[in-house]
Design an enzyme around this catalytic site. Structure first.
Site, mmCIF file in Angstrom:
data_model
loop_
_atom_site.group_PDB
_atom_site.id
_atom_site.type_symbol
_atom_site.label_atom_id
_atom_site.label_comp_id
_atom_site.label_asym_id
_atom_site.label_seq_id
_atom_site.Cartn_x
_atom_site.Cartn_y
_atom_site.Cartn_z
ATOM 1 N N HIS A 38 4.368 -13.751 1.795
ATOM 2 C CA HIS A 38 4.494 -12.605 0.874
ATOM 3 C C HIS A 38 3.871 -11.355 1.495
ATOM 4 O O HIS A 38 4.491 -10.293 1.560
ATOM 5 C CB HIS A 38 3.800 -12.945 -0.440
ATOM 6 C CG HIS A 38 3.721 -11.800 -1.418
ATOM 7 N ND1 HIS A 38 4.570 -11.678 -2.486
ATOM 8 C CD2 HIS A 38 2.907 -10.709 -1.465
ATOM 9 C CE1 HIS A 38 4.278 -10.565 -3.173
ATOM 10 N NE2 HIS A 38 3.272 -9.968 -2.565
ATOM 11 N N GLU A 39 2.654 -11.481 1.981
ATOM 12 C CA GLU A 39 1.953 -10.289 2.501
ATOM 13 C C GLU A 39 2.684 -9.697 3.713
ATOM 14 O O GLU A 39 2.770 -8.487 3.870
ATOM 15 C CB GLU A 39 0.512 -10.633 2.890
ATOM 16 C CG GLU A 39 -0.367 -11.064 1.727
ATOM 17 C CD GLU A 39 -0.365 -10.060 0.577
ATOM 18 O OE1 GLU A 39 -0.441 -10.495 -0.582
ATOM 19 O OE2 GLU A 39 -0.235 -8.846 0.819
ATOM 20 N N HIS A 77 5.146 -7.160 2.849
ATOM 21 C CA HIS A 77 4.608 -5.784 2.742
ATOM 22 C C HIS A 77 4.417 -5.186 4.128
ATOM 23 O O HIS A 77 4.754 -4.020 4.344
ATOM 24 C CB HIS A 77 3.256 -5.803 2.017
ATOM 25 C CG HIS A 77 3.328 -6.188 0.565
ATOM 26 N ND1 HIS A 77 4.206 -5.630 -0.317
ATOM 27 C CD2 HIS A 77 2.616 -7.101 -0.151
ATOM 28 C CE1 HIS A 77 4.042 -6.165 -1.525
ATOM 29 N NE2 HIS A 77 3.084 -7.070 -1.450
ATOM 30 N N HIS A 137 7.002 -4.992 -4.150
ATOM 31 C CA HIS A 137 7.174 -6.178 -4.990
ATOM 32 C C HIS A 137 8.571 -6.189 -5.605
ATOM 33 O O HIS A 137 9.176 -5.150 -5.822
ATOM 34 C CB HIS A 137 6.111 -6.184 -6.083
ATOM 35 C CG HIS A 137 4.786 -6.650 -5.574
ATOM 36 N ND1 HIS A 137 3.587 -6.282 -6.119
ATOM 37 C CD2 HIS A 137 4.474 -7.452 -4.531
ATOM 38 C CE1 HIS A 137 2.596 -6.846 -5.461
ATOM 39 N NE2 HIS A 137 3.107 -7.558 -4.480
#
Lengths: 91, 478
Positions: free
Chosen positions: B125-126, B129, B135
């Site tokens: 997930h990170e 970014h 998101h």
């Protein structure tokens, strides 16, 4: 002023500001918020979190606030500016 | 109702990464690196991106394990709600990913107890970014904000796949080169691999990749055979414990002389930008200099640079300045070269910040017991200087600024307030590493950086104009 029916404590307001549901800048300016603004912020969080959209700080919402998550804001800065940049700031 | 792109992207699809916390607490570094590599492969398997692990602070994506306040204005919260954060692509800390060291990180698959958090899942997930994704509100998407463990043979959901391909293009597919004609099961059985399992026939073809970015230079042929990514060694068969070879260190990284990318976001200088060397004993040029500190003292504007200062009263710049600071304020350190920040307290005492110390003056005289360390104010041990300080007219609160962060100081308690530091981006348009700030008699707030300054709109919490004005013209009358 009449007491707000919706009581949202600081921690919840900080959560809503941290993740972009309320203007971050209010943290510094201390601009007051209307009850409607708080309800809108809760509704948006509830939509994002796929829980019943009530605008209330109900049990489901409190559980969502406790769930582990990523620290990056949900509402992008750009969108926050568009949304609140135009808002007339009340003194 | 779907993925969201932040706006910054890397100028190349061949990125490097490096784990910079060599010994994450209670975790095997080799296994951590393996999970991080797995997480990056989620993105490279579904786009043109490639990731190479290096052992260098100059990698594109630096990975750290931190706890609580760790110097970026986004403190962690101990074991609990906040698991990690990452910065979007860009200079300086752009692309970096920070994980909360106080969490219980699982380095294998999820365990039934539900205790602990999968490092692989959070890292995947990170890194989204780090690559430029915001998101997504699509439940089940990898970029969904709330933690959701990932299954062992995890496939990137469509929402995330379309997003990453929009940024970096889709991976060349084997059958993309074969002329497309209707697939005839009997005639063509086994002629080419079955279509990608997560692309159901009803799936609309992925959008054509954006016009290819400038052709990235062909990857430099590796000077030595490329190693397959490190995998934990198989557990020994025999029962006697064998000393396990530590995993081979990742190859040392020779910084690549990559042509500066054409469209990088404005550079974000590294947090602790070394101050330029200071020519000693040379008076600063009134019409061509930046400033170290500015403050309104007794209703006059005092501007400090190196060992000198100017005074601006109601009639403008006073004659005979710049003058030496030490002629006005006594008992400054003999070897002092400049002040970092100055402000006048509500009780009219004058506070100077020099390096890791602060000095409180009653008019020209240093008060007893000073200087004191910055930590006395509740500022962190690791802070090596305050860049700017002011009493903000908007709320009469005292603010300290340093690097990418700022604090609000409670004059009654004598400590910075608990919910700080916060990221400087709150002061929209000012950026990081300011030189000075003060509230002028017009009630407006002015931020200074380099030879320019911005007028700040307190109500809207952002600069009046993105373009800075020239300080020497406006303040020095040049």
């Amino acid at each position: 002023a009449p007491r707000s029916h919706l009581y949202v404590d600081d921690r919840v307001q900080n959560y809503l500001m941290r993740y972009g549901y309320l203007p971050q800048s209010d943290k510094e300016t201390g601009n007051l918020r209307t009850e409607e603004q708080l309800r809108d912020a809760l509704r948006e969080l509830q939509r994002y979190g796929h829980i019943p959209v009530t605008g209330e700080l109900d049990e489901e919402t409190r559980r969502l606030l406790q769930r582990p998550r990523c620290a990056v804001a949900d509402v992008p800065y750009r969108e926050q500016t568009l949304r609140w940049g135009r808002r007339k700031h009340r003194h | 109702k779907r993925y969201s792109l932040q706006g910054n992207v890397w100028p190349t699809t061949n990125l490097t990464w490096s784990l910079r916390t060599m010994e994450p607490r209670d975790l095997d570094p080799g296994m951590v690196r393996y999970q991080l590599d797995r997480a990056l492969r989620i993105w490279s398997d579904n786009s043109r991106l490639t990731f190479r692990e290096v052992n260098s602070d100059r990698a594109d994506i630096l990975v750290y394990f931190h706890r609580l306040y760790h110097g970026d204005g986004f403190p962690f919260d101990g074991r609990g709600q906040i698991l990690a954060h990452a910065f979007f692509p860009g200079e300086g800390r752009g692309g970096d990913a920070h994980f909360d060291e106080d969490e219980i990180w699982l380095l294998g698959e999820e365990d039934a107890s539900g205790q602990g958090t999968s490092l692989f899942a959070v890292a995947a997930h990170e890194f989204g970014h780090s690559l430029g994704l915001q998101h997504s509100s699509v439940k089940g998407a990898l970029m969904y904000p709330w933690y959701q463990g990932l299954s062992p043979n995890y496939k990137l959901p469509d929402d995330d796949r379309v997003a990453i391909q929009q940024l970096y293009g889709a991976k060349e597919r084997l059958w993309a080169k074969i002329p497309t004609y209707p697939y005839d099961r009997d005639r063509d059985r086994g002629a080419w691999p079955t279509p990608h399992p997560t692309a159901p026939p009803t799936q609309p073809p992925p959008p054509p990749p954006p016009p290819t970015p400038p052709p990235t230079p062909p990857p430099t042929p590796p000077t030595r055979p490329t190693r397959p990514p490190w995998r934990p060694p198989k557990p020994p068969k025999h029962d006697k414990p064998r000393h396990r070879q530590p995993p081979p260190p990742p190859p040392t990284y020779r910084p690549r002389t990559r042509p500066p990318p054409p469209t990088l976001p404005p550079p974000r200088p590294s947090p602790a930008e070394p101050r330029t060397e200071r020519p000693q004993e040379v008076k600063p040029d009134t019409c061509n200099t930046n400033y170290d500190a500015i403050s309104v003292i007794r209703r006059e504007v005092f501007i400090f640079k190196d060992k000198y200062f100017w005074r601006i009263g109601d009639r403008g710049l006073e004659e005979g300045y710049p003058a030496e600071i030490q002629r006005f304020w006594y008992s400054l350190p003999r070897n002092f070269t400049h002040v970092d920040a100055v402000y006048e307290r509500l009780d009219k005492k004058i506070v100077f910040f020099i390096g890791r110390q602060y000095f409180v003056y009653d008019a020209n005289t240093l008060m007893h017991g000073y200087p004191r360390p910055l930590t006395d104010l509740g500022l962190p041990e690791t802070l090596d200087r305050v860049d700017a300080a002011m009493v903000w007219g908007h709320n009469k609160k005292t603010y300290f600024y340093s690097g990418t962060m700022y604090w609000r100081f409670d004059e009654d308690v004598g400590k910075v307030e608990l919910d700080y530091p916060r990221d400087m981006s709150m002061w929209r348009g000012v950026g990081y590493n300011v030189d000075a700030v003060f509230q002028w008699k017009d009630g407006k707030t002015y931020f200074f950086k380099g030879k320019g300054f911005w007028k700040f709109n307190d109500q809207y919490m952002r600069v009046e104009s993105e373009k800075p004005m020239q300080s020497s013209v406006f303040w020095m009358g040049c």
